[in-house]
Design a protein around this motif. Structure first.
Motif, PDB file in Angstrom:
ATOM      1  N   ILE A  19       0.850  -1.202   0.000  1.00 22.43           N
ATOM      2  CA  ILE A  19       0.000   0.000   0.000  1.00 22.43           C
ATOM      3  C   ILE A  19       0.878   1.242   0.000  1.00 22.43           C
ATOM      4  O   ILE A  19       0.646   2.190  -0.740  1.00 22.43           O
ATOM      5  CB  ILE A  19      -0.927   0.039   1.239  1.00 22.43           C
ATOM      6  N   ASP A  20       1.896   1.194   0.826  1.00 22.17           N
ATOM      7  CA  ASP A  20       2.819   2.323   0.927  1.00 22.17           C
ATOM      8  C   ASP A  20       3.462   2.600  -0.424  1.00 22.17           C
ATOM      9  O   ASP A  20       3.567   3.745  -0.864  1.00 22.17           O
ATOM     10  CB  ASP A  20       3.882   1.978   1.976  1.00 22.17           C
ATOM     11  N   ASP A  21       3.849   1.530  -1.110  1.00 19.43           N
ATOM     12  CA  ASP A  21       4.493   1.657  -2.408  1.00 19.43           C
ATOM     13  C   ASP A  21       3.537   2.258  -3.441  1.00 19.43           C
ATOM     14  O   ASP A  21       3.911   3.159  -4.198  1.00 19.43           O
ATOM     15  CB  ASP A  21       4.977   0.263  -2.843  1.00 19.43           C
ATOM     16  N   HIS A  75      10.143  14.919  -0.831  1.00 18.98           N
ATOM     17  CA  HIS A  75      11.476  15.136  -0.246  1.00 18.98           C
ATOM     18  C   HIS A  75      11.639  14.344   1.054  1.00 18.98           C
ATOM     19  O   HIS A  75      12.685  13.778   1.314  1.00 18.98           O
ATOM     20  CB  HIS A  75      11.719  16.622   0.005  1.00 18.98           C
ATOM     21  N   ALA A  76      10.572  14.332   1.855  1.00 15.87           N
ATOM     22  CA  ALA A  76      10.649  13.605   3.124  1.00 15.87           C
ATOM     23  C   ALA A  76      10.887  12.122   2.859  1.00 15.87           C
ATOM     24  O   ALA A  76      11.640  11.470   3.564  1.00 15.87           O
ATOM     25  CB  ALA A  76       9.364  13.804   3.919  1.00 15.87           C
ATOM     26  N   ARG A  77      10.276  11.613   1.804  1.00 16.40           N
ATOM     27  CA  ARG A  77      10.455  10.198   1.513  1.00 16.40           C
ATOM     28  C   ARG A  77      11.840   9.922   0.915  1.00 16.40           C
ATOM     29  O   ARG A  77      12.551   9.022   1.355  1.00 16.40           O
ATOM     30  CB  ARG A  77       9.385   9.718   0.550  1.00 16.40           C
ATOM     31  N   PHE A  78      12.220  10.710  -0.085  1.00 13.25           N
ATOM     32  CA  PHE A  78      13.479  10.435  -0.776  1.00 13.25           C
ATOM     33  C   PHE A  78      14.689  10.633   0.132  1.00 13.25           C
ATOM     34  O   PHE A  78      15.658   9.899   0.041  1.00 13.25           O
ATOM     35  CB  PHE A  78      13.615  11.312  -2.018  1.00 13.25           C
ATOM     36  N   THR A  79      14.648  11.646   0.982  1.00 11.09           N
ATOM     37  CA  THR A  79      15.864  11.939   1.733  1.00 11.09           C
ATOM     38  C   THR A  79      15.794  11.506   3.191  1.00 11.09           C
ATOM     39  O   THR A  79      16.811  11.246   3.794  1.00 11.09           O
ATOM     40  CB  THR A  79      16.185  13.450   1.686  1.00 11.09           C
ATOM     41  N   LYS A  80      14.587  11.444   3.737  1.00 11.07           N
ATOM     42  CA  LYS A  80      14.497  11.054   5.140  1.00 11.07           C
ATOM     43  C   LYS A  80      13.857   9.685   5.306  1.00 11.07           C
ATOM     44  O   LYS A  80      13.615   9.228   6.418  1.00 11.07           O
ATOM     45  CB  LYS A  80      13.703  12.097   5.931  1.00 11.07           C
ATOM     46  N   GLY A  81      13.545   9.061   4.175  1.00  9.32           N
ATOM     47  CA  GLY A  81      13.005   7.717   4.233  1.00  9.32           C
ATOM     48  C   GLY A  81      11.612   7.638   4.846  1.00  9.32           C
ATOM     49  O   GLY A  81      11.200   6.596   5.339  1.00  9.32           O
ATOM     50  N   TRP A  82      10.893   8.760   4.820  1.00 10.55           N
ATOM     51  CA  TRP A  82       9.535   8.716   5.372  1.00 10.55           C
ATOM     52  C   TRP A  82       8.693   7.708   4.622  1.00 10.55           C
ATOM     53  O   TRP A  82       8.793   7.562   3.414  1.00 10.55           O
ATOM     54  CB  TRP A  82       8.851  10.098   5.247  1.00 10.55           C
ATOM     55  N   GLY A  83       7.833   7.035   5.345  1.00 14.90           N
ATOM     56  CA  GLY A  83       6.916   6.109   4.715  1.00 14.90           C
ATOM     57  C   GLY A  83       5.781   5.857   5.675  1.00 14.90           C
ATOM     58  O   GLY A  83       5.597   6.595   6.639  1.00 14.90           O
ATOM     59  N   GLY A  84       5.037   4.841   5.386  1.00 11.67           N
ATOM     60  CA  GLY A  84       3.993   4.416   6.309  1.00 11.67           C
ATOM     61  C   GLY A  84       2.985   5.492   6.639  1.00 11.67           C
ATOM     62  O   GLY A  84       2.498   6.194   5.756  1.00 11.67           O
ATOM     63  N   LYS A  85       2.700   5.628   7.937  1.00 13.11           N
ATOM     64  CA  LYS A  85       1.623   6.521   8.371  1.00 13.11           C
ATOM     65  C   LYS A  85       1.856   7.967   7.966  1.00 13.11           C
ATOM     66  O   LYS A  85       0.923   8.671   7.616  1.00 13.11           O
ATOM     67  CB  LYS A  85       1.509   6.454   9.892  1.00 13.11           C
ATOM     68  N   ARG A  86       3.120   8.408   8.047  1.00 12.38           N
ATOM     69  CA  ARG A  86       3.380   9.816   7.729  1.00 12.38           C
ATOM     70  C   ARG A  86       3.018  10.128   6.284  1.00 12.38           C
ATOM     71  O   ARG A  86       2.369  11.126   5.993  1.00 12.38           O
ATOM     72  CB  ARG A  86       4.850  10.125   7.959  1.00 12.38           C
ATOM     73  N   ILE A  87       3.438   9.250   5.364  1.00  5.90           N
ATOM     74  CA  ILE A  87       3.123   9.474   3.952  1.00  5.90           C
ATOM     75  C   ILE A  87       1.623   9.310   3.727  1.00  5.90           C
ATOM     76  O   ILE A  87       1.008  10.041   2.950  1.00  5.90           O
ATOM     77  CB  ILE A  87       3.941   8.515   3.057  1.00  5.90           C
ATOM     78  N   ALA A  88       1.020   8.363   4.456  1.00  3.98           N
ATOM     79  CA  ALA A  88      -0.429   8.176   4.338  1.00  3.98           C
ATOM     80  C   ALA A  88      -1.155   9.468   4.717  1.00  3.98           C
ATOM     81  O   ALA A  88      -2.049   9.928   4.010  1.00  3.98           O
ATOM     82  CB  ALA A  88      -0.877   7.023   5.235  1.00  3.98           C
ATOM     83  N   TRP A  89      -0.711  10.067   5.821  1.00  6.97           N
ATOM     84  CA  TRP A  89      -1.332  11.331   6.248  1.00  6.97           C
ATOM     85  C   TRP A  89      -1.072  12.438   5.237  1.00  6.97           C
ATOM     86  O   TRP A  89      -1.966  13.229   4.923  1.00  6.97           O
ATOM     87  CB  TRP A  89      -0.825  11.745   7.636  1.00  6.97           C
ATOM     88  N   LEU A  90       0.155  12.498   4.721  1.00  8.82           N
ATOM     89  CA  LEU A  90       0.466  13.537   3.734  1.00  8.82           C
ATOM     90  C   LEU A  90      -0.376  13.366   2.461  1.00  8.82           C
ATOM     91  O   LEU A  90      -0.787  14.351   1.849  1.00  8.82           O
ATOM     92  CB  LEU A  90       1.957  13.538   3.399  1.00  8.82           C
ATOM     93  N   ALA A  91      -0.637  12.098   2.083  1.00  8.10           N
ATOM     94  CA  ALA A  91      -1.471  11.858   0.905  1.00  8.10           C
ATOM     95  C   ALA A  91      -2.874  12.400   1.137  1.00  8.10           C
ATOM     96  O   ALA A  91      -3.498  12.961   0.233  1.00  8.10           O
ATOM     97  CB  ALA A  91      -1.527  10.358   0.599  1.00  8.10           C
ATOM     98  N   ILE A  92      -3.352  12.254   2.386  1.00  4.39           N
ATOM     99  CA  ILE A  92      -4.701  12.743   2.712  1.00  4.39           C
ATOM    100  C   ILE A  92      -4.710  14.278   2.788  1.00  4.39           C
ATOM    101  O   ILE A  92      -5.574  14.937   2.212  1.00  4.39           O
ATOM    102  CB  ILE A  92      -5.191  12.114   4.036  1.00  4.39           C
TER     103      ILE A  92
END
Lengths: 282, 448
Positions: free
Chosen positions: A184-186, A239-256
């Protein structure tokens, strides 16, 4: 047969497809999968036919133009973009469980359109440009991707909440049928990437168009500004994902959150703020 | 001291700062969409109260996107972009130009994808056969401590995509700065039949800017749909330079006139007070003439011996249309009087000839005038951004190695590979290469 009828059928097909996709998810009724996909495809064909017919009808009325000129038409095109984008994802990832979080957006968009005035109106002078189609298509492909990304974000949160709640001990549990969190994250990430490219294209085509109509490619009009705000939200997520490896809930929230910004750019600005895109209302 | 400098540099190069600037720029941008921009001070006092209005003035909120603090944020954003690019470029360049044959063998063997084979042939022969294969991978060869290393890669330059995206934003900013320093925006109203030799800037004093040519408006037309909504705003413009009519163009809203770096956009119109354009044509000889006149004033068409005058007006009727009473006379000295509706054609029958007659109100055409020598930079930046985003997101740098070591009965072939993104795409690519090697009978490979 006229375009309104076809679009009405499309709305019902999307509703039925949404119910089936949610059914697949809630009751783990994988058998419904084929029927859901067929209904969605049917709805998509009605939607396509409705758009083409409306285009033809506008020419018959002597005010021919692409059906992308007001809120009614854009909502219908938005639903079309969501449907085709989701069908592509389903084909690519071979998974129908994500439909419950994507297909309802297509239905909601059509339902919202049905509240708008469906009359075909002639184009005001500012909209008589070849950039109309390029601008609307780029924007809405991006918006559709962001809608699906937000759906994936919600799915991620639902899934991870159930994992944390320890309900997953029973492998037959409701949510265990969802694809793994990593997948899902991917999908969320890839969808945001895709949407970001198109959003950038949408802002750029809008800027070029504005320059050819008014001599100013950027005037900080509320719609422009909100599209930039949306762009910053997604740029931040990437940027948070590419450089800080953000994923999971944080990216889910950012998508929302990003999609909330998209909706405000697309819908809220027209009704709550004034500006150059005011004809997009009504 | 050195450490201090590094800390400052690291701060400006950091992604943290980028995320912070995104957030602040986004949040600050909201303000200007909620608080109306560019109104008179009185407006803010009435809506927000004198205290808040004072604060707005202090922070230049009525023109916030040009305020010192917002521009400072954009400068911070640019510095972040520049420093980050300079900071990361050497590393990226090293990866682009890196010699894959010089890499540590231990690392090569442990790449994310790898597979070992045995061949009955000696290493040198296998290497030659691999090099002779027709594949999209172009192998280079090196001798490594008696063993042979082959390396190939695709798209090393795709690593530059991210740099292109970052630089594109700076290119757009450069374009915007050039535009604001060397360009201007203004407007001019030209009466039908009139011309303009200067335009007026959109500044506080509406400063006039002289043009080194002249723009004449021969006609303005407002077309409406049957429903009454505007269909088109049309102006026939003529550029007169050095006494010559250089260029004629009919402009509409999305189709401006360009001349000598200036662009004239159709932006508004305004009816003249009680002034009209009259067109009249002798139906027999097809001679025609256009007159501009006001009510009460008499006009004469000497060649035809015609005289006419607008004596009265009635209306307005639907959509602001008036009817005008005309007194029409010729050499026969038997004047006629008739009512003519604006925009309609009338045939006036006279003993000597019949005339086609029409009357319409005169307009000013409102033109927006822009000179923006920076716009091409902006467009190049936009193109660079889209191309860069595509490369950065969808193309990847893929590398494969084949390490060939002698064994007792033949050789051992280690195939390995990696990609900086799109792992699934690379997996397919890698598997295809593996299959190609295995199927090639001349290599005599057996999977281990």
């Amino acid at each position: 047969m006229n375009s309104s009828q076809l679009l009405g059928f499309a709305t019902f097909a999307y509703l039925a497809a949404s119910i089936l996709y949610i059914g697949i998810f809630v009751f783990r009724a994988k058998k419904l999968g084929v029927a859901a996909a067929l209904l969605l495809t049917l709805g998509f064909l009605f939607n396509t036919g409705g758009i083409i017919l409306r285009w033809v009808e506008s020419y018959q009325q002597g005010i021919g133009h692409a059906p992308m000129s007001n809120m009614y038409e854009s909502l219908i095109f938005f639903a079309w973009c969501i449907a085709i984008f989701y069908l592509f994802l389903e084909f690519k990832f071979k998974n129908r469980l994500i439909g419950a979080f994507a297909v309802p957006f297509a239905f909601l968009s059509m339902a919202l359109a049905s509240l708008k005035d469906p009359d075909i109106t002639p184009l005001v002078p500012a909209l008589q440009s070849n950039w109309l189609i390029a601008h609307v298509v780029t924007c809405f492909v991006g918006y559709a991707a962001f809608a699906v990304a937000a759906g994936m974000g919600i799915m991620y949160l639902v899934r991870s909440a159930s994992l944390e709640g320890g309900k997953e001990k029973n492998p037959a549990g409701l949510l265990a049928t969802l694809p793994g969190l990593k997948m899902i994250d991917d999908i969320t990430h890839k969808t945001i990437v895709f949407g970001f490219l198109w959003l950038s294209g949408g802002i750029i085509t809008g800027a070029i168009w504005a320059n050819s109509a008014w001599g100013t490619y950027w005037s900080w009009d509320p719609k422009e500004t909100w599209s930039l705000i949306t762009w910053f939200v997604y740029a931040g997520a990437l940027h948070a994902r590419f450089t800080k490896g953000w994923g999971g809930k944080r990216i889910a929230w950012l998508a929302i959150i990003g999609f909330v910004a998209v909706m405000f750019t697309y819908y809220g600005v027209n009704y709550l703020l004034s500006g150059l895109h005011s004809y997009g209302g009504g | 001291m050195q450490k201090n400098k590094n800390e400052v540099w690291a701060f400006f190069a950091s992604v943290k700062l980028a995320l912070f600037t995104f957030f602040i720029l986004a949040a600050a941008s909201v303000i200007g969409t909620v608080i109306p921009q560019g109104k008179e001070m009185q407006f803010y006092i009435e809506v927000f109260g004198p205290g808040t209005a004072k604060l707005f003035q202090l922070l230049n909120v009525p023109d916030m996107y040009n305020s010192w603090w917002f521009v400072s944020l954009l400068v911070l954003f640019s510095i972040n972009l520049i420093v980050c690019t300079i900071d990361r470029f050497p590393n990226i360049w090293r990866l682009v130009t890196m010699d894959n044959l010089a890499l540590d063998i231990g690392r090569i063997l442990k790449m994310p994808r790898h597979q070992t084979f045995h061949s009955d042939l000696p290493a040198a022969e296998v290497a030659l056969a691999v090099e002779g294969m027709s594949t999209a991978w172009k192998f280079d060869k090196a001798d490594r401590d008696g063993a042979i290393l082959l390396a190939a890669q695709k798209g090393p330059w795709t690593r530059l995509g991210v740099i292109a995206v970052h630089l594109s934003i700076l290119v757009i900013f450069i374009g915007a700065i050039i535009g604001s320093l060397l360009g201007f925006k203004g407007s001019v109203m030209i009466r039908e039949g009139g011309s303009a030799k200067q335009i007026y800037l959109y500044d506080a004093g509406n400063t006039p800017v002289p043009l080194d040519f002249e723009v004449r408006c021969d006609r303005f037309e407002l077309q409406r749909y049957d429903t009454g909504t505007p269909k088109a705003y049309i102006s026939d413009l003529v550029v007169i330079d050095g006494g010559q009519e250089i260029l004629k163009k009919t402009i509409t809203v999305n189709d401006p006139l360009k001349y000598k770096g200036l662009t004239f956009y159709q932006s508004s119109y305004q009816p003249l007070d009680d002034a009209y354009a009259i067109e009249i044509e002798n139906q027999t000889t097809a001679a025609s003439k256009k007159f501009y006149m006001g009510r009460g004033s008499a006009v004469e068409w000497k060649e035809e011996g015609l005289k006419f005058r607008i004596t009265d007006r009635m209306g307005p009727y639907g959509m602001g249309v008036y009817r005008h009473k005309l007194l029409f006379n010729d050499n026969s000295q038997k004047p006629v009087e008739f009512w003519a509706e604006e925009g309609k054609m009338y045939i006036v029958e006279r003993p000597e000839a019949d005339y086609i007659f029409s009357l319409r109100p005169l307009f000013f055409t409102g033109l927006q005038v822009a000179k923006d020598p920076g716009v091409w930079w902006v467009y190049i930046g936009c193109g660079m951004m889209l191309l860069g985003l595509y490369v950065a997101f969808f193309l990847s740098h893929r590398k494969v190695w084949i390490y060939l070591a002698e064994e007792e009965s033949g050789s051992r072939l280690h195939l390995s590979g990696t990609s900086n993104k799109n792992k699934i795409g690379f997996d397919n690519d890698f598997s295809a290469l593996m299959e190609l090697l295995e199927r090639n009978d001349s290599l005599k490979l057996k999977r281990e």
